[in-house]
Design a protein around this motif. Structure first.
Motif, PDB file in Angstrom:
ATOM      1  N   SER A 214     -31.804  -8.590  39.177  1.00 13.64           N
ATOM      2  CA  SER A 214     -30.462  -9.512  39.169  1.00 13.64           C
ATOM      3  C   SER A 214     -30.839 -10.615  39.613  1.00 13.64           C
ATOM      4  O   SER A 214     -29.622 -11.013  40.204  1.00 13.64           O
ATOM      5  N   GLY A 215     -31.829 -10.661  40.447  1.00 12.70           N
ATOM      6  CA  GLY A 215     -31.627 -12.023  41.407  1.00 12.70           C
ATOM      7  C   GLY A 215     -33.372 -11.911  42.049  1.00 12.70           C
ATOM      8  O   GLY A 215     -34.011 -12.524  41.732  1.00 12.70           O
TER       9      GLY A 215
ATOM     10  N   THR B 107     -20.356 -15.704  40.191  1.00 12.09           N
ATOM     11  CA  THR B 107     -20.995 -14.728  38.950  1.00 12.09           C
ATOM     12  C   THR B 107     -22.534 -14.124  39.990  1.00 12.09           C
ATOM     13  O   THR B 107     -23.327 -13.421  39.920  1.00 12.09           O
ATOM     14  N   ARG B 108     -22.293 -14.608  40.930  1.00 10.79           N
ATOM     15  CA  ARG B 108     -23.835 -14.301  42.525  1.00 10.79           C
ATOM     16  C   ARG B 108     -22.989 -14.044  43.315  1.00 10.79           C
ATOM     17  O   ARG B 108     -22.004 -14.760  44.229  1.00 10.79           O
TER      18      ARG B 108
ATOM     19  N   GLU C 288     -27.170 -11.258  40.792  1.00  9.32           N
ATOM     20  CA  GLU C 288     -25.496 -11.450  39.972  1.00  9.32           C
ATOM     21  C   GLU C 288     -24.550 -10.165  40.576  1.00  9.32           C
ATOM     22  O   GLU C 288     -25.001  -9.022  41.038  1.00  9.32           O
TER      23      GLU C 288
END
Length: 328
Positions: A42-43, A130-131, A71
């Motif tokens: 996710s990142g 979004t993050r 995220e």
């Protein structure tokens, strides 16, 4: 300072100006601080150490700066914290609204006890649609003041694409720490002792993390047969359990043998925070010779880096589950 080899799937070495267009983050790390970048589902997570990777060693707490851009995910149902629990490892010393990346952000200072050592952490949290972008400075209590200003100067260079104000900043960190404490409290296995064992791979010493109720000895790896070997020992008749972060040295699928026989009581799992593979082997004690055979020997980077990156990813995962940070 040890260099990170240029091998697909291995973390990239980071120093100075760091730019990641995929997650929309830029920051300049202090001079003479360097480390690694890892990409997860996710990142991205980055850790740099004062003095570089050479100072990262098991059982030590070198000053470090951590960056994570993760995220947001839909929050699961919350589990309320227990305010009566007085044995939690962390406490919030201060919480403040600050400007970071040009928007309203959260800054907190926390103090934690890690393996008997008191450490302090200053954390800055920046919001986007979004993050979550989190930057933290972590050091032992004795060394914290020496580089707090260095961390602040680095955060002043932070740029986050699409950054927006965080609301309700006073409650964010307090609730987050409660969640982190619960996570730590429920994942630590008191009956298993952590240790780091050294093996030689390609002429270099690398480290393997064990958690075990047994005494671990005679750890070695045969690169030709792609086999990790070790001995477990404990009081006769008692139950034994050993956990190994195996993907740091071997790729699967794996075959585990105890005293030359295929072991059946073996579980393979994925460490949520880092994506690493862990084997859990259960047996009845006396002294046993254990072997784990994989399909390929893989390189490794310092275990202290893995631990710190896991901590960042874990904390950000917790942030995503707190009431104040729910994006949906």
């Amino acid at each position: 300072m040890p260099q990170i080899p240029d091998i697909p799937g291995m973390p990239a070495e980071i120093s100075g100006a760091y730019v990641n267009a995929d997650v929309g983050v830029e920051i300049t790390f202090p001079d003479d601080w360097s480390g690694v970048e890892t990409v997860h589902d996710s990142g991205v997570a980055v850790i740099v150490y004062k003095g570089g990777l050479g100072v990262a060693s098991p059982g030590d707490m070198p000053a470090s700066i951590l960056l994570s851009a993760t995220e947001k995910v839909e929050a699961e149902e919350e589990v309320p914290s227990d305010p009566s629990n007085e044995e939690m490892p962390c406490e919030v010393l201060s919480t403040a609204e600050v400007q970071a990346a040009g928007v309203k952000a959260v800054e907190s200072v926390s103090q934690c006890t890690v393996m008997g050592e008191t450490v302090k952490a200053k954390t800055t949290v920046v919001n986007t649609e979004t993050r979550w972008v989190v930057v933290s400075y972590v050091a032992s209590e004795d060394e914290y003041d020496a580089d707090e200003g260095t961390y602040d100067s680095s955060v002043d260079t932070l740029e986050v694409e699409g950054a927006v104000d965080i609301e309700d900043v006073t409650e964010v960190v307090e609730e987050t720490v409660n969640e982190v404490e619960e996570t730590v409290d429920t994942t630590v296995t008191a009956t298993l002792d952590a240790s780091v064992q050294m093996v030689m791979v390609a002429g270099e010493e690398v480290e393997i993390e064990f958690n075990s109720s047994s005494t671990i000895s005679d750890v070695s790896i045969d690169e030709e047969t792609k086999t990790l070997s070790f001995t477990v020992d404990g009081e006769d008749g008692t139950e034994g359990t050993t956990e190994i972060i195996i993907s740091s040295v071997l790729e699967g699928p794996y075959t585990v043998m105890i005293d030359g026989e295929v072991a059946t009581n073996v579980e393979e799992s994925t460490v949520e925070a880092t994506g690493e593979t862990m084997l859990t082997i259960s047996y009845t004690h006396s002294t046993h010779d254990v072997t784990v055979t994989g399909t390929n020997v893989v390189p490794e980077f310092p275990v202290a880096v893995l631990g710190a990156v896991a901590a960042v990813i874990g904390i950000v995962a917790v942030l995503g589950r707190t009431r104040m940070f729910k994006p949906f």
